[in-house]
Design a protein around this motif. Structure first.
Motif, mmCIF file in Angstrom:
data_model
loop_
_atom_site.group_PDB
_atom_site.id
_atom_site.type_symbol
_atom_site.label_atom_id
_atom_site.label_comp_id
_atom_site.label_asym_id
_atom_site.label_seq_id
_atom_site.Cartn_x
_atom_site.Cartn_y
_atom_site.Cartn_z
ATOM 1 N N ASP A 439 0.824 -1.213 0.000
ATOM 2 C CA ASP A 439 0.000 0.000 0.000
ATOM 3 C C ASP A 439 0.855 1.259 0.000
ATOM 4 O O ASP A 439 0.443 2.296 -0.524
ATOM 5 N N TYR A 440 2.040 1.176 0.611
ATOM 6 C CA TYR A 440 2.921 2.335 0.666
ATOM 7 C C TYR A 440 3.551 2.645 -0.694
ATOM 8 O O TYR A 440 4.145 3.711 -0.863
ATOM 9 N N MET A 441 3.470 1.730 -1.629
ATOM 10 C CA MET A 441 4.123 1.927 -2.925
ATOM 11 C C MET A 441 3.158 1.794 -4.091
ATOM 12 O O MET A 441 3.565 1.561 -5.224
ATOM 13 N N ARG A 442 1.872 1.978 -3.823
ATOM 14 C CA ARG A 442 0.894 1.829 -4.898
ATOM 15 C C ARG A 442 1.083 2.821 -6.057
ATOM 16 O O ARG A 442 0.917 2.430 -7.229
ATOM 17 N N PRO A 443 1.411 4.091 -5.808
ATOM 18 C CA PRO A 443 1.569 5.009 -6.958
ATOM 19 C C PRO A 443 2.612 4.544 -7.970
ATOM 20 O O PRO A 443 2.326 4.516 -9.177
ATOM 21 N N PRO A 444 3.835 4.163 -7.547
ATOM 22 C CA PRO A 444 4.785 3.695 -8.569
ATOM 23 C C PRO A 444 4.405 2.361 -9.189
ATOM 24 O O PRO A 444 4.762 2.097 -10.347
ATOM 25 N N ILE A 445 3.696 1.496 -8.457
ATOM 26 C CA ILE A 445 3.210 0.258 -9.067
ATOM 27 C C ILE A 445 2.263 0.606 -10.208
ATOM 28 O O ILE A 445 2.341 0.047 -11.313
ATOM 29 N N ARG A 446 1.360 1.513 -9.931
ATOM 30 C CA ARG A 446 0.380 1.924 -10.948
ATOM 31 C C ARG A 446 1.072 2.549 -12.160
ATOM 32 O O ARG A 446 0.723 2.270 -13.314
ATOM 33 N N LEU A 447 2.068 3.388 -11.911
ATOM 34 C CA LEU A 447 2.775 4.027 -13.016
ATOM 35 C C LEU A 447 3.569 3.014 -13.832
ATOM 36 O O LEU A 447 3.654 3.131 -15.057
ATOM 37 N N ALA A 448 4.151 2.021 -13.176
ATOM 38 C CA ALA A 448 4.844 0.957 -13.917
ATOM 39 C C ALA A 448 3.866 0.240 -14.834
ATOM 40 O O ALA A 448 4.191 -0.086 -15.986
ATOM 41 N N ALA A 449 2.663 -0.002 -14.339
ATOM 42 C CA ALA A 449 1.652 -0.677 -15.157
ATOM 43 C C ALA A 449 1.214 0.200 -16.319
ATOM 44 O O ALA A 449 1.000 -0.285 -17.441
ATOM 45 N N ILE A 450 1.075 1.497 -16.084
ATOM 46 C CA ILE A 450 0.720 2.422 -17.171
ATOM 47 C C ILE A 450 1.798 2.409 -18.252
ATOM 48 O O ILE A 450 1.504 2.380 -19.455
ATOM 49 N N MET A 451 3.055 2.430 -17.818
ATOM 50 C CA MET A 451 4.167 2.478 -18.778
ATOM 51 C C MET A 451 4.433 1.142 -19.452
ATOM 52 O O MET A 451 5.102 1.093 -20.486
ATOM 53 N N GLY A 452 3.943 0.061 -18.864
ATOM 54 C CA GLY A 452 4.217 -1.259 -19.424
ATOM 55 C C GLY A 452 5.648 -1.695 -19.230
ATOM 56 O O GLY A 452 6.207 -2.422 -20.059
ATOM 57 N N ILE A 453 6.262 -1.270 -18.110
ATOM 58 C CA ILE A 453 7.633 -1.685 -17.813
ATOM 59 C C ILE A 453 7.605 -2.802 -16.779
ATOM 60 O O ILE A 453 6.572 -3.093 -16.193
ATOM 61 N N ARG A 454 8.756 -3.423 -16.510
ATOM 62 C CA ARG A 454 8.757 -4.741 -15.890
ATOM 63 C C ARG A 454 9.468 -4.874 -14.540
ATOM 64 O O ARG A 454 10.170 -5.867 -14.308
ATOM 65 N N PRO A 455 9.313 -3.961 -13.606
ATOM 66 C CA PRO A 455 9.843 -4.273 -12.281
ATOM 67 C C PRO A 455 9.140 -5.488 -11.700
ATOM 68 O O PRO A 455 7.990 -5.778 -12.041
ATOM 69 N N ILE A 456 9.835 -6.199 -10.838
ATOM 70 C CA ILE A 456 9.275 -7.375 -10.176
ATOM 71 C C ILE A 456 9.160 -7.068 -8.686
ATOM 72 O O ILE A 456 10.130 -6.630 -8.057
ATOM 73 N N TYR A 457 7.976 -7.283 -8.139
ATOM 74 C CA TYR A 457 7.739 -7.044 -6.719
ATOM 75 C C TYR A 457 7.671 -8.379 -5.992
ATOM 76 O O TYR A 457 6.967 -9.293 -6.437
ATOM 77 N N VAL A 458 8.395 -8.482 -4.900
ATOM 78 C CA VAL A 458 8.370 -9.685 -4.077
ATOM 79 C C VAL A 458 7.672 -9.309 -2.777
ATOM 80 O O VAL A 458 8.243 -8.626 -1.923
ATOM 81 N N PHE A 459 6.413 -9.717 -2.649
ATOM 82 C CA PHE A 459 5.609 -9.369 -1.485
ATOM 83 C C PHE A 459 5.389 -10.619 -0.635
ATOM 84 O O PHE A 459 4.696 -11.552 -1.050
ATOM 85 N N THR A 460 5.995 -10.648 0.530
ATOM 86 C CA THR A 460 5.912 -11.816 1.399
ATOM 87 C C THR A 460 4.962 -11.549 2.572
ATOM 88 O O THR A 460 4.336 -10.500 2.643
ATOM 89 N N HIS A 461 4.859 -12.539 3.479
ATOM 90 C CA HIS A 461 3.959 -12.411 4.627
ATOM 91 C C HIS A 461 2.551 -12.091 4.117
ATOM 92 O O HIS A 461 1.957 -11.066 4.415
ATOM 93 N N ASP A 462 2.023 -13.030 3.316
ATOM 94 C CA ASP A 462 0.935 -12.716 2.397
ATOM 95 C C ASP A 462 -0.476 -12.878 2.945
ATOM 96 O O ASP A 462 -1.439 -12.675 2.209
ATOM 97 N N SER A 463 -0.630 -13.265 4.228
ATOM 98 C CA SER A 463 -1.993 -13.510 4.715
ATOM 99 C C SER A 463 -2.010 -13.537 6.237
ATOM 100 O O SER A 463 -0.982 -13.308 6.887
ATOM 101 N N ILE A 464 -3.168 -13.880 6.798
ATOM 102 C CA ILE A 464 -3.260 -14.060 8.247
ATOM 103 C C ILE A 464 -2.324 -15.156 8.716
ATOM 104 O O ILE A 464 -2.005 -15.244 9.893
ATOM 105 N N GLY A 465 -1.858 -15.983 7.797
ATOM 106 C CA GLY A 465 -0.933 -17.055 8.138
ATOM 107 C C GLY A 465 0.380 -16.561 8.719
ATOM 108 O O GLY A 465 1.132 -17.342 9.288
ATOM 109 N N LEU A 466 0.684 -15.262 8.575
ATOM 110 C CA LEU A 466 1.924 -14.754 9.153
ATOM 111 C C LEU A 466 1.859 -14.738 10.676
ATOM 112 O O LEU A 466 2.879 -14.711 11.354
#
Length: 669
Positions: A439-466
């Protein structure tokens, strides 16, 4: 400044006023105030070739205050990029290449999409990191093949945004001497004077970050501006900030220096007065004096000579250092080495299992040696996200050869810096944090998607299971939020082996960003001999397990990530009750939605209408796949602080609940 240069600057000011007035929308004042800075950059300083906007040795220009885009459009047009005067007349109109803010891939010469303030500032830092890496790796004595600069223009609004503070801090820490930023200190925002909300000492702030800081008192003093930029270029160990005092709407008799010149047309009468003030015909719109057009075209043509000189340098470099030249050329082409995935790990079946974050770290290390411009890191969470590439060092002032980046606790800047690195040809950049902090990085994620460029995000601790970290750290709505972003591919692997396939898909995907969603907790490693001959992660969803031979499925159990093994357990127990279930692993909605109808029908036949989706996250969106006769086992509330296994049981993520739900759905209770 001679008369021709002054006329050229004023022509850009009038052009900006005319284009905004014709569109009846836009920001005329900032480009009018910035025209002298733009003139110095395009006519005196930057190395570029309008006929080949992407040549590797060019300087980069970032307009962080993207609302001032007419400044950039005007100079791109005048210096000979593939932009016509008609495009300026169509500013902000449907299907125009001159959008309301600069867009990468839409307009020739635009290096990055900007507009949300502060993003361009941080994008430039990413470009500076990439430049420093390229220079360290490839430059040799007498062969400065990657010796370019990154120039940016930033506004008061950019300086107020927190992302600029994050990015400026890390740029100073890393000694990014290729950055030369010009701060348009016009002291006006939409609401009025910046003093309403902003009175800090920007110069001292940036000195504390480790920047080289200069001031230019008069934004019309092109000689002083050029001198300051040259000094900024000469400073190789620190990024440079040049604070230029300008006047918004310069030349507008009634609106210069006021908020009314910022975000709206000046008005027909005022535009006439602007033209009269600068000696232009008030009855003519989009007037470019022929001598001005010729002047800038000649400057643009010099870019071809600059590129030719760089090409000769590169040719000689290639003869002296053929292996390095070949390595860069392959990376810059976008092609992957034929054996890049040869060492991707294969994991043996295990009930004890492995966290997918751990499997991800092993996959990342395995491919890094084959991809020399794969770089990245975490927002101070590398040990927790398993994103430290083994034996490849940390990028720093003292070790520019390191490939592990340490972004600090700066998720927002990390996202935008990744975009800047990714926009540098050849690089594959990744960044990691906990899924909740996406959530803290949503603006650049959105802009990457608009531009069609390819950064890779590794998001861990993905659920209540943490587990015990509780509601503040347990993501619920983040998955569906990310899936809602057009052109972003989200992959949530079911186990360690799917995680290897996930990295393969992420590296191979070149038309937009990819988010890998990974567990903190261990989950079983599924038996490949039983399941994975059919593995089709690249297709988004695939049949993982069918009923025994001769039995037709009557219900489909689908899910992603850590919940898939629950589906397998439930399937086995359902057989004992004579209920035949198909299990579908569904790691990526986006990849599945791209498949042809025949494949979709194979996985989800219309004849099997009873379906259950299971995911420890918001159920929003799953209805598309479960249909009118299905149901979703998800979370429509936040979690709690407790061990992960207890939470999973508490909230119904168990084989027993799946079995009961299936029986109820089939009327077999």
């Amino acid at each position: 400044m001679d008369k021709l240069e002054q006329l050229a600057i004023n022509a850009v000011r009038v052009l900006a006023a005319d284009a905004v007035q014709r569109a009846n929308s836009g920001h005329p004042g900032t480009p009018m105030g910035l025209a002298p800075i733009g003139h110095v950059l395009w006519a005196k300083i930057m190395n570029y070739n309008p006929k080949d906007p992407n040549w590797a040795g060019r300087d980069r220009f970032v307009l962080s205050c993207g609302h001032a885009c007419l400044l950039q459009y005007a100079y791109l047009y005048l210096t000979g990029y593939d932009i016509q005067l008609e495009d300026l007349k169509n500013f902000r109109q449907l299907h125009s290449i001159t959008a309301g803010h600069p867009e990468y891939g839409l307009t020739p010469g635009i290096e990055v999409t900007t507009g949300p303030l502060g993003q361009g500032f941080a994008n430039g830092v990413g470009m500076g990191i990439a430049q420093k890496m390229l220079a360290n790796r490839f430059n040799k004595t007498d062969f400065p093949v990657f010796d370019y600069n990154i120039y940016a223009i930033c506004s008061d609004g950019d300086m107020m945004e927190g992302i600029s503070s994050e990015a400026a801090s890390i740029a100073g820490h890393l000694g990014l001497g290729s950055l030369v930023y010009l701060y348009d200190d016009n002291q006006i925002t939409i609401e009025g004077s910046t003093s309403l909300a902003f009175n800090e000492d920007v110069a001292e702030r940036f000195r504390s970050y480790g920047w080289h800081v200069q001031r230019v008192a008069d934004g019309n003093d092109t000689g002083r501006i050029e001198e300051a930029i040259q000094k900024g270029k000469e400073e190789k160990k620190r990024p440079s900030l040049i604070i230029v005092r300008t006047q918004i709407g310069y030349g507008s008799p009634n609106k210069a220096g006021t908020a009314s010149a910022h975000g709206a047309p000046l008005g027909v009468d005022e535009v006439r007065k602007v033209k009269e003030n600068f000696g232009f015909n008030p009855d003519v719109s989009f007037e470019i004096p022929s001598e001005v057009f010729t002047y800038y075209q000649q400057i643009g043509n010099q870019g071809m000579e600059k590129q030719e000189a760089w090409k000769k340098l590169w040719e000689n470099y290639s003869k002296q250092f053929p292996e390095l030249a070949e390595a860069y050329s392959l990376a810059a082409s976008g092609e992957l080495p034929g054996d890049w995935d040869a060492d991707l790990p294969v994991f043996e079946p295990s009930d004890k299992g492995m966290a997918t974050r751990k499997a991800s770290g092993k996959a990342l290390t395995a491919i890094a040696n084959y991809l020399p411009l794969l770089v990245g890191g975490a927002a101070d969470l590398a040990p927790s996200t398993d994103t430290l590439i083994e034996n490849l060092g940390s990028f720093s002032v003292d070790n520019p050869d390191g490939r592990n980046l340490h972004f600090g606790i700066r998720e927002h800047a990390m996202g935008a810096i990744l975009n800047g690195i990714t926009l540098t040809k050849g690089f594959i950049a990744y960044g990691a944090t906990f899924l909740i902090f996406s959530d803290y990085m949503r603006p650049p994620i959105r802009l990457a998607a608009i531009m069609g460029i390819r950064p890779i995000y590794v998001f861990t601790h993905d659920s209540i299971g943490l587990g015990e970290d509780g509601t503040t750290h347990q993501p619920v709505e983040q998955l569906v939020g990310l899936r809602s972003v057009p052109n972003l591919v989200v992959i949530r692997p079911a186990d360690a082996n799917e995680t290897s396939y996930g990295w393969k898909a992420a590296i191979s995907h070149t038309t937009g960003p990819v988010a890998l969603i990974l567990t903190r907790q261990n989950i079983p490693v599924l038996d490949q001999e039983r399941f994975y001959p059919a593995c089709n992660l690249k297709r988004g969803a695939y049949i993982l397990s069918e009923p025994p031979k001769g039995q037709e499925p009557e219900i489909i159990l689908m899910g992603s990530g850590s919940e898939v093994h629950l589906l397998i357990e439930a399937q086995t127990e359902l057989y004992k009750s004579g209920i035949w279930a198909r299990v579908v692993s569904f790691p990526s909605w986006e990849l599945f939605d791209k498949q042809d109808q025949a494949y979709k029908e194979k996985v989800f036949p219309v004849t099997i209408r009873k379906r259950i989706a299971v995911e420890a996250a918001s159920p929003v969106g799953w209805c598309k796949y479960v249909g009118d006769e299905g149901l979703v086992i998800g979370l429509d509330h936040f979690g709690e602080s407790a061990p992960g296994e207890e939470l999973m049981h508490e909230f119904g993520f168990t084989p027993e609940n799946i079995i009961q739900s299936a029986k109820s759905l089939l009327g077999r209770v």
